[in-house]
Design an enzyme around this catalytic site. Structure first.
Site, PDB file in Angstrom:
ATOM      1  CG  ASP A 149      -7.601  10.044   1.930  1.00  0.00           C
ATOM      2  OD1 ASP A 149      -6.959  10.114   0.695  1.00  0.00           O
ATOM      3  OD2 ASP A 149      -8.841  10.280   1.793  1.00  0.00           O
ATOM      4  CG  ASP A 185      -3.067   0.804  -1.557  1.00  0.00           C
ATOM      5  OD1 ASP A 185      -3.034   1.994  -0.986  1.00  0.00           O
ATOM      6  OD2 ASP A 185      -3.677   0.485  -2.129  1.00  0.00           O
ATOM      7  CG  PHE A 224      -8.172  -2.894  -1.465  1.00  0.00           C
ATOM      8  CD1 PHE A 224      -8.730  -2.078  -2.424  1.00  0.00           C
ATOM      9  CD2 PHE A 224      -6.770  -1.988  -1.460  1.00  0.00           C
ATOM     10  CE1 PHE A 224      -7.933  -0.685  -3.219  1.00  0.00           C
ATOM     11  CE2 PHE A 224      -6.149  -0.378  -1.566  1.00  0.00           C
ATOM     12  CZ  PHE A 224      -6.738  -0.212  -3.071  1.00  0.00           C
TER      13      PHE A 224
END
Length: 244
Positions: A149, A185, A224
């Site tokens: 996260d 990312d 993803f």
């Protein structure tokens, strides 16, 4: 008007002159999730076989796996796709996964059962607790942290798992020559990781330009990530080797 000195009913009272117990800021938020039939099977049948519990002394993983082999620990494996693929591709290696979300734990263990893998073990609790309590110093060949996260807002940056203290903890658990492999990312988080790790003692950046490494072949590409690539999103891999 409420008395501001009344302790929270869920918190122990603190006498005058006592220090309040330090509460560590966690890098994750527990989210409720619905379980599929396969995930529930993984928990019901896989956790008793391959699940590990917190201990107060370091675990003898050679005994747990029944052999001495190169050892990788992944923090926050999500639904377990990458860890499952890596474990299946490298049966000569042992893998320890840590994930707090039950659907992900169930999904990974369902895959382990379906594929008949024996080189995977799982903790379903806080990774910091696992590292501090269960993993011996100088015992890991690799620690992986993929797509944690990023905690985008500035006021939440303190919740990011990659901090100087965490880098030091990881280093203490890696063997000399062991690698801390991160991937994200989110560009600003990649820069933040690079900044933290570049000044962390006892590490060497494996990138030739001291920036980011090309995507390593051993890290599977997730759905993803493929979707992000089609949209022009970047992914940054960092590899830092313990040198002392």
């Amino acid at each position: 008007m409420t008395d501001s000195h009344v302790p929270h009913p869920e918190s122990p009272a603190v006498e005058e002159g006592e220090e309040r117990p330090h509460r560590r800021i966690k890098s994750f938020v527990m989210r409720a999730g619905r379980m599929t039939e396969g995930q529930q099977r993984g928990l019901d049948q896989g956790l008793p076989l391959y699940g590990l519990s917190l201990t107060d002394t370091p675990v003898d993983f050679d005994q747990v796996f029944g052999r001495s082999a190169p050892r990788t620990l992944e923090i926050g494996f999500g639904m377990g796709h990458s860890l499952l693929e890596m474990a299946a591709a490298a049966p000569e290696h042992d893998f320890i996964g840590v994930e707090v979300h039950s659907p992900g734990v169930g999904a990974l263990l369902n895959g382990v059962l379906t594929q008949g893998l024996t080189n995977v073990r799982v903790y379903d609790c806080d990774a910091i607790e696992v590292l501090n309590r269960c993993v011996a110093d100088n015992s890991l060949d690799r620690l992986m942290l993929f797509f944690p996260d990023p905690w985008h807002k500035s006021r939440h940056h303190k919740r990011r798992i990659v901090q100087p203290e965490f880098a030091a903890l990881v280093r203490s658990k890696l063997k000399v020559g062991g690698v801390f492999h991160m991937a994200t990312d989110w560009g600003p988080y990649a820069e933040y990781m690079l900044e933290v790790m570049s000044v962390a003692p006892g590490y060497r950046n494996q990138a030739e330009d001291n920036q980011y490494v090309p995507r390593p072949a051993e890290r599977p590409i997730t759905k993803f990530e493929r979707r992000g690539e089609k949209l022009g999103h970047g992914v940054w891999d960092l590899k830092f080797e313990k040198v002392d």
